[in-house]
Scaffold this active site. Sequence first.
Site, PDB file in Angstrom:
ATOM      1  N   ASP A 290     -17.312  42.828   8.336  1.00 24.51           N
ATOM      2  CA  ASP A 290     -16.047  42.167   8.684  1.00 24.51           C
ATOM      3  C   ASP A 290     -15.748  41.013   7.730  1.00 24.51           C
ATOM      4  OD1 ASP A 290     -15.664  43.864  10.770  1.00 24.51           O
ATOM      5  OD2 ASP A 290     -15.951  42.405  12.365  1.00 24.51           O
TER       6      ASP A 290
ATOM      7  N   ASP B 222     -29.145  42.600  12.031  1.00 26.84           N
ATOM      8  CA  ASP B 222     -28.223  41.629  11.467  1.00 26.84           C
ATOM      9  C   ASP B 222     -28.550  41.431   9.986  1.00 26.84           C
ATOM     10  OD1 ASP B 222     -26.908  41.331  13.837  1.00 26.84           O
ATOM     11  OD2 ASP B 222     -27.832  39.416  14.386  1.00 26.84           O
TER      12      ASP B 222
ATOM     13  N   ASP C 234     -24.860  41.285  23.294  1.00 27.04           N
ATOM     14  CA  ASP C 234     -26.171  41.908  23.464  1.00 27.04           C
ATOM     15  C   ASP C 234     -26.713  41.698  24.873  1.00 27.04           C
ATOM     16  OD1 ASP C 234     -26.399  39.196  23.059  1.00 27.04           O
ATOM     17  OD2 ASP C 234     -27.646  39.332  21.276  1.00 27.04           O
TER      18      ASP C 234
END
Length: 336
Positions: free
Chosen positions: A125, A182, A276
Amino acid sequence: MKKHMDTAKGHLVVAMVKGREVRINFFSPVLQLLVGVTAFLSSLVAADRLFHFYVALYWRFSKKRPEEAFEANPLPDPAACSQAFPKVVVQIPMFNEKEVCEQVIDACCNLIWPSDRLYIQVLDDSTCPITRSRVIKKVAEKVALGIHIEDRWRSNRQGYKAGAMIEAEKALGDYEFTAIFDADFSPEPGFLLKTIPYLIDNPRAAFVQARWVFANADESVLTRVQEISLNYHLKCEQYARFATGNFFNFNGTAGVWRLSAIKDAGGWNNRTTVEDMDLSLRAYVRGWKFIFLNDVTCVNEIPSTYAAFRHQQHRWSGGPMQLWRKAMDQVWESER
């Protein structure tokens, strides 16, 4: 003049007496109540910490490990029997991670798994042109090597990480599991071989969470303090909750989810900043089990600047309260 001074002095004495009465009759009881409530809450936190420490210590010196309650048969040689392996997607959500974006892509492309059963999604993004340039170049480099990897860039950040995960699901088809990393994480090549057998052999297991270890813990006092705090959360709190069969949440990265469990729980949701924990809670009340593997680790970097640390802590502290307000009814109605 003297009369006026005596009158003023009298008024002052009266005001002081009334002020003392107000303090005694109002402020003092309120303060005592607040001190009592604070002491009670502190006692609960201390008891919680002692419980986690005791359970973690017990299992550390026990002959059995809590994960041994779950079957996990080793997988065959990937080169000799690729069709025995389930189809796995590796998802790498990121936003303006120019320092580590190439590193995580390299690490994920080095995961040991049959190439025809592995699909890597870079969920970028980013608005930073440097990050975009590096991601595009790195993905093109991997595609040229025959790796099934895709750069999925969004022109908007609707839903943030959860939004990116929701959109990426549309391309998964018949994939069974998703490993999530991540951008600041670097899984070792054998990560999937160590985690996915637990999901294959335990059909009611929703996810497997690996333990984080930190590459830059000794960089500064700030990173050292974070390491101590996170090690307690992982080695004591999550380990103890797993060992006793209680709820613990997926940490958002360095883990593998069963895609059917995600779907059964209602999918990713962007209603809070802790997507999460939100997904974990909904899966838990649906009866799914979670597995924490203390001996399987994944290297990552913790925030080294105060600005990055403050941003992270704001999300971690505010998100659970958002989730409690939105999921409270669902929790109370659950039989678990």
